[in-house]
Design an enzyme around this catalytic site. Structure first.
Site, PDB file in Angstrom:
ATOM      1  N   VAL A 157       1.255  -1.231  -0.060  1.00  0.00           N
ATOM      2  CA  VAL A 157      -0.074   0.506  -0.128  1.00  0.00           C
ATOM      3  C   VAL A 157       0.492   0.992  -0.110  1.00  0.00           C
ATOM      4  CG1 VAL A 157      -0.024   0.056   2.378  1.00  0.00           C
ATOM      5  CG2 VAL A 157      -2.135   1.186   1.103  1.00  0.00           C
TER       6      VAL A 157
ATOM      7  N   SER B  43       3.897   1.830  -0.981  1.00  0.00           N
ATOM      8  CA  SER B  43       4.570   2.353  -2.439  1.00  0.00           C
ATOM      9  C   SER B  43       3.670   3.020  -3.674  1.00  0.00           C
ATOM     10  CB  SER B  43       5.977   1.049  -3.088  1.00  0.00           C
ATOM     11  OG  SER B  43       4.220   0.220  -3.484  1.00  0.00           O
TER      12      SER B  43
ATOM     13  N   CYS C 142      20.129  -3.812   2.197  1.00  0.00           N
ATOM     14  CA  CYS C 142      19.386  -3.431   1.374  1.00  0.00           C
ATOM     15  C   CYS C 142      19.525  -1.830   0.887  1.00  0.00           C
ATOM     16  CB  CYS C 142      18.184  -4.516   1.479  1.00  0.00           C
ATOM     17  SG  CYS C 142      16.774  -4.309  -0.215  1.00  0.00           S
TER      18      CYS C 142
ATOM     19  N   CYS D 115      13.841  -7.365   4.458  1.00  0.00           N
ATOM     20  CA  CYS D 115      13.551  -6.125   3.080  1.00  0.00           C
ATOM     21  C   CYS D 115      13.857  -7.573   1.468  1.00  0.00           C
ATOM     22  CB  CYS D 115      14.712  -5.247   3.025  1.00  0.00           C
ATOM     23  SG  CYS D 115      14.289  -5.018   1.339  1.00  0.00           S
TER      24      CYS D 115
END
Length: 212
Positions: free
Chosen positions: A13, A15, A95, A196
């Site tokens: 939601v 992004s 990441c 991630c």
């Protein structure tokens, strides 16, 4: 001419709403799904489908970048290596440094984009140095309960001039409301709480399988 933004569109939601906000602000947005990990039990395939559906709903271009090799070398091996030496790793920090604001950022700059954007909860502010020069600094998000600036502290400072965090001034509740108003399929999708790109996995089992 519109400024071009490469947005990391993850299928969640945050992004999704970040993409919508950038469109409203007049940017030309391309949704980029970063495929970094695709092993049994992870949500990559479903997340990729959700990201595509969001891109179609918003009418933006969509691309998939395969970073699985880089992710394994730069994040997964770091993760195991730290545990092996008795230290606790933070794969999300690594990441962001190596993938999202490393090779993805480099790809975007090489391909003519003006900015890289993500759905992180953080802010970038401009301050004047002693010499009077403007400098971009990372700042905590308005929603302190969702703040992710801690995971972003290793982004090179010179990259911040080309990074956008559209959700920095929003509360999570406001993001959900916005997604509902836009009719996005990710509006009620649960937040990812795991590693991630890997997701909510059994870390103990991962370590036992790899390290014994």
């Amino acid at each position: 001419m519109k400024q071009k933004v490469a947005l990391g569109l993850s299928g969640g939601v945050d992004s999704s709403v970040a993409a919508a906000l950038l469109i409203e602000r007049g940017y030309e947005v391309t949704g980029i799904y970063l495929e970094c990990y695709n092993e049994p039990g992870c949500r990559t395939d479903q997340d990729k489908k959700d990201a595509l559906q969001v891109a179609l709903k918003l009418g933006i271009k969509f691309e998939v970048l395969d970073f699985r090799k880089d992710y394994k070398e730069k994040v997964v091996e770091y993760f195991y290596g730290e545990y092996k030496t008795g230290r606790t790793p933070n794969p999300d920090v690594m990441c962001n440094k190596e993938i999202k604001f490393g090779i993805f950022y480099d790809w975007a700059m090489l391909n003519g984009f003006d900015y890289v954007a993500t759905g992180h909860y953080a802010r970038i502010v401009e301050v004047k140095s002693e010499k009077g020069e403007l400098k971009s600094l990372l700042q905590r998000a308005r929603d302190e309960s969702k703040d992710q600036s801690y995971f972003l502290w290793q982004i090179p400072s010179d990259h911040l001039n080309h990074v956008l965090f559209p959700l920095g001034e929003m509360l999570k509740t406001e993001v959900r409301t916005k997604a509902n108003e836009l009719g996005l399929l990710t509006a009620t999708k649960p937040d990812s709480m795991g590693i991630c790109f890997v997701g909510d996995v059994d870390v103990s089992k991962l370590l036992k399988d790899r390290l014994g």
